[in-house]
Design an enzyme around this catalytic site. Structure first.
Site, PDB file in Angstrom:
ATOM      1  CG  ASP A 104     -53.604 -66.026  21.829  1.00 51.92           C
ATOM      2  OD1 ASP A 104     -54.138 -66.749  22.674  1.00 51.92           O
ATOM      3  OD2 ASP A 104     -53.777 -64.792  21.791  1.00 51.92           O
ATOM      4  CE  LYS A 115     -60.756 -62.556  19.782  1.00 53.96           C
ATOM      5  NZ  LYS A 115     -60.065 -62.202  21.036  1.00 53.96           N
ATOM      6  CG  ASN A 116     -55.545 -60.679  20.931  1.00 52.16           C
ATOM      7  OD1 ASN A 116     -56.694 -61.099  20.910  1.00 52.16           O
ATOM      8  ND2 ASN A 116     -54.518 -61.439  21.267  1.00 52.16           N
ATOM      9  CG  ASP A 122     -61.423 -68.318  24.115  1.00 53.16           C
ATOM     10  OD1 ASP A 122     -62.550 -68.660  23.742  1.00 53.16           O
ATOM     11  OD2 ASP A 122     -60.660 -67.617  23.453  1.00 53.16           O
ATOM     12  NE  ARG A 166     -60.017 -61.776  29.943  1.00 51.64           N
ATOM     13  CZ  ARG A 166     -60.083 -62.128  31.227  1.00 51.64           C
ATOM     14  NH1 ARG A 166     -61.065 -62.917  31.642  1.00 51.64           N
ATOM     15  NH2 ARG A 166     -59.199 -61.693  32.087  1.00 51.64           N
TER      16      ARG A 166
HETATM   17  C1  UD1 Z   1     -53.552 -63.096  27.378  1.00 56.53           C
HETATM   18  C2  UD1 Z   1     -52.187 -63.176  26.738  1.00 56.53           C
HETATM   19  C3  UD1 Z   1     -52.279 -62.571  25.355  1.00 56.53           C
HETATM   20  C4  UD1 Z   1     -53.352 -63.329  24.603  1.00 56.53           C
HETATM   21  C5  UD1 Z   1     -54.683 -63.324  25.326  1.00 56.53           C
HETATM   22  C6  UD1 Z   1     -55.736 -64.210  24.699  1.00 56.53           C
HETATM   23  C7  UD1 Z   1     -49.938 -62.873  27.604  1.00 56.53           C
HETATM   24  C8  UD1 Z   1     -49.092 -62.206  28.622  1.00 56.53           C
HETATM   25  N1  UD1 Z   1     -51.222 -62.522  27.591  1.00 56.53           N
HETATM   26  O1  UD1 Z   1     -53.949 -61.751  27.513  1.00 56.53           O
HETATM   27  O2  UD1 Z   1     -51.031 -62.687  24.689  1.00 56.53           O
HETATM   28  O3  UD1 Z   1     -53.511 -62.827  23.314  1.00 56.53           O
HETATM   29  O4  UD1 Z   1     -54.490 -63.810  26.635  1.00 56.53           O
HETATM   30  O5  UD1 Z   1     -55.350 -65.536  24.704  1.00 56.53           O
HETATM   31  O6  UD1 Z   1     -49.479 -63.675  26.816  1.00 56.53           O
HETATM   32  N2  UD1 Z   1     -53.811 -62.551  35.585  1.00 56.53           N
HETATM   33  C9  UD1 Z   1     -54.046 -62.459  36.917  1.00 56.53           C
HETATM   34  N3  UD1 Z   1     -54.788 -61.400  37.383  1.00 56.53           N
HETATM   35  C10 UD1 Z   1     -55.277 -60.436  36.556  1.00 56.53           C
HETATM   36  C11 UD1 Z   1     -55.019 -60.527  35.182  1.00 56.53           C
HETATM   37  C12 UD1 Z   1     -54.276 -61.607  34.717  1.00 56.53           C
HETATM   38  O7  UD1 Z   1     -53.639 -63.309  37.690  1.00 56.53           O
HETATM   39  O8  UD1 Z   1     -55.931 -59.493  37.044  1.00 56.53           O
HETATM   40  C13 UD1 Z   1     -53.074 -63.722  35.050  1.00 56.53           C
HETATM   41  C14 UD1 Z   1     -53.994 -64.624  34.234  1.00 56.53           C
HETATM   42  O9  UD1 Z   1     -54.698 -65.524  35.006  1.00 56.53           O
HETATM   43  C15 UD1 Z   1     -53.013 -65.319  33.327  1.00 56.53           C
HETATM   44  C16 UD1 Z   1     -51.964 -64.248  33.081  1.00 56.53           C
HETATM   45  O10 UD1 Z   1     -52.088 -63.313  34.131  1.00 56.53           O
HETATM   46  O11 UD1 Z   1     -52.410 -66.403  33.967  1.00 56.53           O
HETATM   47  C17 UD1 Z   1     -52.086 -63.586  31.724  1.00 56.53           C
HETATM   48  O12 UD1 Z   1     -53.193 -62.777  31.746  1.00 56.53           O
HETATM   49  P1  UD1 Z   1     -53.366 -61.521  30.812  1.00 56.53           P
HETATM   50  O13 UD1 Z   1     -52.112 -61.215  30.061  1.00 56.53           O
HETATM   51  O14 UD1 Z   1     -53.980 -60.458  31.595  1.00 56.53           O
HETATM   52  O15 UD1 Z   1     -54.459 -62.099  29.852  1.00 56.53           O
HETATM   53  P2  UD1 Z   1     -55.062 -61.438  28.621  1.00 56.53           P
HETATM   54  O16 UD1 Z   1     -55.085 -59.954  28.704  1.00 56.53           O
HETATM   55  O17 UD1 Z   1     -56.317 -62.161  28.358  1.00 56.53           O
END
Ligand code: UD1
Length: 438
Positions: free
Chosen positions: A309, A28-29, A122, A98
């Site tokens: 996850d 999915k990711n 989420d 996202r």
């Molecule tokens: C994250 C998870 C990924 C998981 C997905 C869905 C990690 C590193 N990332 O990816 O494994 O499959 O969620 O659950 O495990 N952040 C900021 N500013 C930004 C972007 C991110 O502060 O512009 C922070 C977020 O608030 C969070 C962290 O970075 O605390 C992780 O974010 P990110 O890895 O970007 O999230 P996803 O890509 O959604």
């Protein structure tokens, strides 16, 4: 058995140990990210082994809204962006997943401007997009945040030297999707290297991108003027794989998974082994069994650490393990909000603001309750619960399967967004599962 097309609530009748085989679907990711990447090409791309998820339909809708042709047939998604003409993603896509923020780079390359609505996904923490916006500006884009979303413009994007202050998966993907056609060289330091990020990089390379990944988590990308459509078969979903193995273990049964490579599950397997699980691993399948589960101490972290996850199913498993387990969530500050329903199911879980395992994380002294202490073995009781997000939804399903009385689960659309044919797969493992009329 065929899953109902749309199932708002399910009744779960526990049947004891779940046994059987589960064919793991494509990740999915990765699937939606590859769909976004396909916008960069002026020819067709084919993604095979795609999971059948509502998240794929949502992303397809966004791509169609800017003029791409998207055909979804069984587990194949074909995207032809040759006819791209529109640069604005409708506001109706706000909050659904996202992908909007990831579309900015490709739309800037193709059309020179973009509007994307606010991203969703989420509700597991603040999930800001500041790292994406900073990176886009470093490529030379003009970016403005409005009350509806993000407006961006760029006559030409140029390579940049970017260092992320946190190895964000999404921000790394924004950089890759923008750098591949930006003029000149981009160096990205402190990048995320999750298997799904690498999968995106490999797809871009097939499209003609020049991408290098250095051992110190540094991507070096030389921009190219054109990318062509490409075919790619998705790797197995490591979250789905872990979740079904845990469903087997948590019910005292055993699930054999196929379709997900061992290399994607190394930390998951090691963690479960430490808890007392035994594994039979072949070139085609992985089977987890356990006679006696022990408690664990786990800290979620970026790859190759224990992924965030995997955390909700793990917490349910901890309720079946003997002793006190400790789980420290370091990726999302609000990812233990689903615990209240588990407590209603009589799970003995307490939340703490402190960083309880390993080094302190970014959420130390923020007041966020991001560590959990889980006492096992606690007999779980069935309950009527509302599923709050994709991963917590699966955790509730496991808890309901391991409970000693029936449960009713509302909010099944979360499961359908993230897991391919979950109704069928659990039915085949023997779980009593039935759709309730809405
Ligand atoms: C994250 C998870 C990924 C998981 C997905 C869905 C990690 C590193 N990332 O990816 O494994 O499959 O969620 O659950 O495990 N952040 C900021 N500013 C930004 C972007 C991110 O502060 O512009 C922070 C977020 O608030 C969070 C962290 O970075 O605390 C992780 O974010 P990110 O890895 O970007 O999230 P996803 O890509 O959604």
């Amino acid at each position: 058995m065929t899953a109902p097309p749309s199932a708002p609530s399910w009744a779960i009748e526990p049947v004891g140990p779940l046994h059987g085989d589960v064919r793991i679907s494509g990740s999915k990711n990765a699937v939606s990210k590859l769909m976004v990447a396909a916008l960069l090409a002026d020819g067709a791309s084919t993604i095979a082994n795609a999971p059948r998820l509502s998240d794929v339909e949502i992303t397809a809708g966004m791509l169609r809204s800017v003029g791409a042709e998207v055909v979804i047939e069984e587990d194949r998604v074909v995207i032809d962006a040759g006819t791209l003409a529109e640069s604005r993603i409708p506001v109706s896509y706000s909050g659904l997943n996202r992908m909007p923020i990831l579309l900015v780079g490709p739309l800037l390359h193709r059309i020179g401007e973009a509007f994307v609505p606010f991203v969703g996904g989420d509700r597991i923490g603040a999930r800001p997009v500041d790292l994406h916006v900073d990176a886009l500006r470093q490529f030379g884009a003009e970016v403005e945040l409005t009350d509806q979303g993000l407006e961006a413009k760029a006559v030409k994007l140029h390579g940049a030297r970017i260092r992320l202050n946190w190895p964000s998966v999404g921000a790394t993907e924004t950089v890759l999707l923008t750098a591949v056609q930006a003029e000149g060289r981009t160096v990205l330091e402190n990048a995320a290297v999750e298997p799904e990020v690498v999968e995106l990089a490999l797809f871009l390379q097939r499209m003609g991108a020049r991408i290098e990944l250095q051992p110190d988590r540094r991507f070096v990308i030389e921009g190219v003027p054109h990318l062509a459509g490409a075919p790619q078969r998705l790797g197995g979903d490591r979250i789905e794989a872990f979740s079904y193995m845990v469903a087997g273990l948590a019910t005292g049964g055993s699930v054999r998974i196929t379709g997900c490579a061992q290399e994607r599950l190394v930390t998951a397997i090691t963690t479960l082994q430490r808890m007392g699980a035994s594994f039979e691993i072949t070139d085609d399948s992985i089977t987890a069994t356990a006679d006696h589960l022990r408690s664990c101490a786990v800290r979620t972290s970026p790859h190759p650490g224990f992924m965030t996850d995997w955390q909700p199913p793990l917490v349910v498993l901890c309720t079946r393990a003997h002793g006190m387990s400790v789980v420290h969530e370091t990726i999302f500050e609000d990812r233990l909000g689903y615990i209240d329903a588990l407590q209603r199911m009589k799970a003995e879980v307490e939340l703490f603001e402190q960083c309880l395992v390993g080094d302190p994380c970014r959420f130390q002294e923020t007041g966020a309750r991001h560590s959990a202490l889980v006492r096992g073995v606690s007999p779980l009781q069935g309950a009527e619960v509302e599923m709050p997000d994709i991963r917590a939804a699966f955790a509730y399903l496991i808890a309901a399967a391991a409970a000693d009385s029936p449960s009713i689960l509302h909010g099944v659309h979360h499961l359908e967004r993230g897991y391919d044919q979950v109704f069928d797969k659990f039915s085949e493992l023997g779980l009593g599962i039935r759709q309730l009329d809405s």
